[in-house]
Design a protein around this motif. Structure first.
Motif: not given
Length: 137
Positions: A71-91
């Motif tokens: 196994v390599v890691g631990h490494k870091k990432a960002f986990f996002l969750q929310g209400d689905d909508r057009v352009g949810a990741l744009v901001d």
């Protein structure tokens, strides 16, 4: 409901790039009771890299050790969750761009019931600045 963003640990293993390897690894983790927030697999030369984002990193590490995985890691990432909508990741993408942080990879899905989830990877040297840009603790 507002979106949630959290910094998560992820780990990766390299596996043979052949049918059944993913099923074998996922079955093993299921039997070990390891819950995954995300899995991302892709070819890497003549092998495959499988990124695992467990909800309980300690449980994943114990299971991987018992399986004798390299196994390599631990490494870091960002986990996002929310209400689905057009352009949810744009901001979020705009905030990272404004902070001059290059996104290494992103996976995003609608999760049904009007929800979305995404995982965003940045280089290790950018994790702290990305966390600040995204407003993560």
């Amino acid at each position: 409901m507002p979106d949630t963003i959290r910094l998560v640990d992820y780990f990766y293993v390299e596996a043979p790039d052949k049918p059944g390897e993913g099923a074998r690894a996922l079955s093993y983790l299921k039997e070990a009771g390891v819950n995954l927030l995300a899995v991302h697999a892709f070819p890497k030369g003549r092998r495959s890299q499988v990124d695992f984002v467990p909800s309980d990193p300690a449980a994943f590490k114990a299971a991987a050790k018992a399986a004798k995985w390299k196994v390599v890691g631990h490494k870091k990432a960002f986990f996002l969750q929310g209400d689905d909508r057009v352009g949810a990741l744009v901001d979020y993408a705009a905030k990272l761009a404004e902070a001059k942080i290059n996104v290494t990879a992103t996976d995003a899905l609608t999760a049904g019931a009007g929800r979305f989830a995404a995982i965003v990877w940045v280089k290790a040297r950018d994790v702290k600045r990305a966390a600040k840009a995204l407003g993560v603790g």
